[in-house]
Design an enzyme around this catalytic site. Structure first.
Site, PDB file in Angstrom:
ATOM      1  N   HIS A  68       0.843  -1.189   0.000  1.00  0.00           N
ATOM      2  CA  HIS A  68       0.000   0.000   0.000  1.00  0.00           C
ATOM      3  C   HIS A  68       0.882   1.244   0.000  1.00  0.00           C
ATOM      4  O   HIS A  68       2.033   1.215   0.441  1.00  0.00           O
ATOM      5  CB  HIS A  68      -0.914   0.002   1.220  1.00  0.00           C
ATOM      6  CG  HIS A  68      -2.030  -0.982   1.129  1.00  0.00           C
ATOM      7  ND1 HIS A  68      -3.037  -1.046   2.050  1.00  0.00           N
ATOM      8  CD2 HIS A  68      -2.308  -1.948   0.210  1.00  0.00           C
ATOM      9  CE1 HIS A  68      -3.886  -1.994   1.706  1.00  0.00           C
ATOM     10  NE2 HIS A  68      -3.453  -2.564   0.599  1.00  0.00           N
ATOM     11  N   GLU A  70       0.707   3.801   1.874  1.00  0.00           N
ATOM     12  CA  GLU A  70       1.083   4.169   3.249  1.00  0.00           C
ATOM     13  C   GLU A  70       2.268   3.331   3.725  1.00  0.00           C
ATOM     14  O   GLU A  70       3.157   3.830   4.413  1.00  0.00           O
ATOM     15  CB  GLU A  70      -0.096   3.962   4.211  1.00  0.00           C
ATOM     16  CG  GLU A  70      -1.338   4.747   3.848  1.00  0.00           C
ATOM     17  CD  GLU A  70      -2.319   3.965   2.994  1.00  0.00           C
ATOM     18  OE1 GLU A  70      -3.532   4.194   3.140  1.00  0.00           O
ATOM     19  OE2 GLU A  70      -1.900   3.118   2.175  1.00  0.00           O
ATOM     20  N   CYS A  96      -6.186   1.374   5.523  1.00  0.00           N
ATOM     21  CA  CYS A  96      -6.789   0.127   5.996  1.00  0.00           C
ATOM     22  C   CYS A  96      -6.246  -0.171   7.397  1.00  0.00           C
ATOM     23  O   CYS A  96      -5.353   0.522   7.890  1.00  0.00           O
ATOM     24  CB  CYS A  96      -6.448  -1.013   5.041  1.00  0.00           C
ATOM     25  SG  CYS A  96      -4.713  -1.539   5.112  1.00  0.00           S
ATOM     26  N   CYS A  99      -2.360  -0.815   7.503  1.00  0.00           N
ATOM     27  CA  CYS A  99      -1.599   0.437   7.425  1.00  0.00           C
ATOM     28  C   CYS A  99      -1.788   1.282   8.679  1.00  0.00           C
ATOM     29  O   CYS A  99      -0.852   1.929   9.144  1.00  0.00           O
ATOM     30  CB  CYS A  99      -1.994   1.217   6.178  1.00  0.00           C
ATOM     31  SG  CYS A  99      -1.466   0.410   4.648  1.00  0.00           S
TER      32      CYS A  99
END
Length: 138
Positions: A68, A70, A96, A99
């Site tokens: 991701h 992040e 999410c 993260c």
């Protein structure tokens, strides 16, 4: 957020392009976008495992070649020895739960995001950790 959207354009994800930027004292510390780890083939080259397996968005994050945005922004800062404690995260998508846990432990203090899927556990953990989250409607 405009810079964050520009970073998202580097994404190699076939489903969703996400960008993230860490800022502290009005300076960009690191950027990240979603895609496969360095040196590995991207979904653009080998196809999307999630799509071919009909995995719904926002679920089973572990079944993906990519990281991701992040995760990548935190990793980039660590790779280059940049402290992100107390930084603000700008992200095109709401983080999410996976993260979120990384963001909390990295010492990030505030999150601005534009859109995202509903993740009650992420919301609960962010609130419990005292992280301010702001949805920007652009």
């Amino acid at each position: 957020m405009a810079i964050t959207k520009l970073v998202a354009e580097r994404s190699t994800c076939l489903r969703r392009k996400v960008g993230a930027i860490l800022v502290k004292d009005k300076r960009i510390l690191a950027t990240g976008y979603n895609g496969a780890p360095s040196g590995l083939k991207h979904c653009e080259e080998v196809g999307c495992l999630r799509e071919s397996s009909s995995i719904p968005s926002g679920t089973r994050h572990e079944l993906c070649r990519g990281l991701h945005a992040e995760q990548n922004v935190i990793i980039q800062a660590a790779y280059h020895g940049i402290s992100i404690r107390g930084a603000t995260l700008y992200c095109t998508n709401k983080p999410c739960v996976i993260c979120t846990k990384m963001i909390i432990n990295a010492g990030i203090k505030k999150i601005y995001y534009e859109e995202g899927y509903d993740d009650p556990l992420s919301d609960q953990m962010l609130a419990e950790a005292g992280l301010e989250t702001v949805r920007l409607k652009i």
